[in-house]
Design a protein around this motif. Sequence first.
Motif, mmCIF file in Angstrom:
data_model
loop_
_atom_site.group_PDB
_atom_site.id
_atom_site.type_symbol
_atom_site.label_atom_id
_atom_site.label_comp_id
_atom_site.label_asym_id
_atom_site.label_seq_id
_atom_site.Cartn_x
_atom_site.Cartn_y
_atom_site.Cartn_z
ATOM 1 N N ILE A 159 1.228 -1.433 -0.273
ATOM 2 C CA ILE A 159 0.313 -0.217 0.079
ATOM 3 C C ILE A 159 0.905 1.353 0.256
ATOM 4 O O ILE A 159 2.373 0.820 -0.240
ATOM 5 C CB ILE A 159 -0.973 -0.205 1.058
ATOM 6 N N SER B 159 4.762 -2.962 2.460
ATOM 7 C CA SER B 159 4.134 -3.651 2.689
ATOM 8 C C SER B 159 2.688 -3.115 4.289
ATOM 9 O O SER B 159 3.086 -2.260 5.259
ATOM 10 C CB SER B 159 4.173 -4.663 3.305
ATOM 11 N N ALA B 160 1.313 -4.076 3.838
ATOM 12 C CA ALA B 160 0.105 -4.118 4.705
ATOM 13 C C ALA B 160 0.568 -4.128 5.961
ATOM 14 O O ALA B 160 0.378 -3.567 7.467
ATOM 15 C CB ALA B 160 -0.571 -4.581 4.477
ATOM 16 N N GLU C 279 2.265 -1.652 7.930
ATOM 17 C CA GLU C 279 2.189 -0.438 8.292
ATOM 18 C C GLU C 279 1.469 -0.747 9.334
ATOM 19 O O GLU C 279 0.763 1.003 9.894
ATOM 20 C CB GLU C 279 0.933 0.164 6.915
ATOM 21 N N PRO D 102 -7.225 -5.078 6.589
ATOM 22 C CA PRO D 102 -6.924 -6.097 5.696
ATOM 23 C C PRO D 102 -6.060 -7.127 6.615
ATOM 24 O O PRO D 102 -5.819 -6.394 7.884
ATOM 25 C CB PRO D 102 -5.432 -5.258 5.148
ATOM 26 N N ARG E 33 -3.452 -8.552 6.583
ATOM 27 C CA ARG E 33 -1.937 -8.208 7.174
ATOM 28 C C ARG E 33 -1.592 -7.291 7.791
ATOM 29 O O ARG E 33 -0.543 -7.223 8.310
ATOM 30 C CB ARG E 33 -1.086 -8.209 5.670
ATOM 31 N N TRP E 34 -2.337 -6.516 7.629
ATOM 32 C CA TRP E 34 -1.879 -5.127 8.101
ATOM 33 C C TRP E 34 -2.591 -4.728 9.553
ATOM 34 O O TRP E 34 -2.024 -4.506 11.302
ATOM 35 C CB TRP E 34 -2.715 -3.797 8.067
#
Length: 241
Positions: free
Chosen positions: A3, A8-9, A12, A130, A132-133
Amino acid sequence: MTIQGGRSAFTEGVIACGPTILGYWSIGFASGAIGAVSGFSVPEILLLAAFLYAGSAQFLFYSLWAAGAGPAAVALAVLLVNIRYLLMSSYLARFFSGSSMMQKFVSGVLLTDETFGVAAQHAGRHGALPFRWMLGLNVAAYANWIVANVVGAMFAAVIPAGISHGLGFSLTAMFIGLLALNYFGSAQKRLEIVAMVVSAAAVLGTMGFLDVNVSILIATALAATICATALQMQARRGRTA
């Protein structure tokens, strides 16, 4: 998944955890110190932090165990303190519609009061969470919490007990900060005010004859119901206008 700015998520999510790290360290340090003062070894404190992973429940566990409470009483008290996570998870569930069952489980099992506050802000701005976030947010919080507990336990023998107990106030300060961030970042500031006023009135109205944890649950359910009803009425007026 990538993003903003090529990050990467997951990264973040780790960055989003930043404002709460000091709180995790101060409370985790105090929790580990109190655990050591209560007679628990460093490995035992590490295991409790890793598997229970809840500051208020860990403080309660240590105090009840030191007072001689039985395992059933300790387990029931911890369950009562942690039951609020059902409400938090229910609120966030609608933002995980595209996630698998395992992703929902991992996100939920690592949820804390602080990560809930950060995740709710993110979901309010972006309309989704998301995986992964959320994983980056949760893993950063989880790792810092465990390390802080262990460091607190190791230093408990060399710091005055009054200092370790006094660190508990930082938990309140951190929640005040999260509340302010939620308010200023919200697009529904009137509802935020309604939620705060209703919650405070419910807690003050039941204080003295109900357990404080029960009061908080009632206040949360009442404020959420009123605000959800107001949002539905607002949406209906918008459709008929």
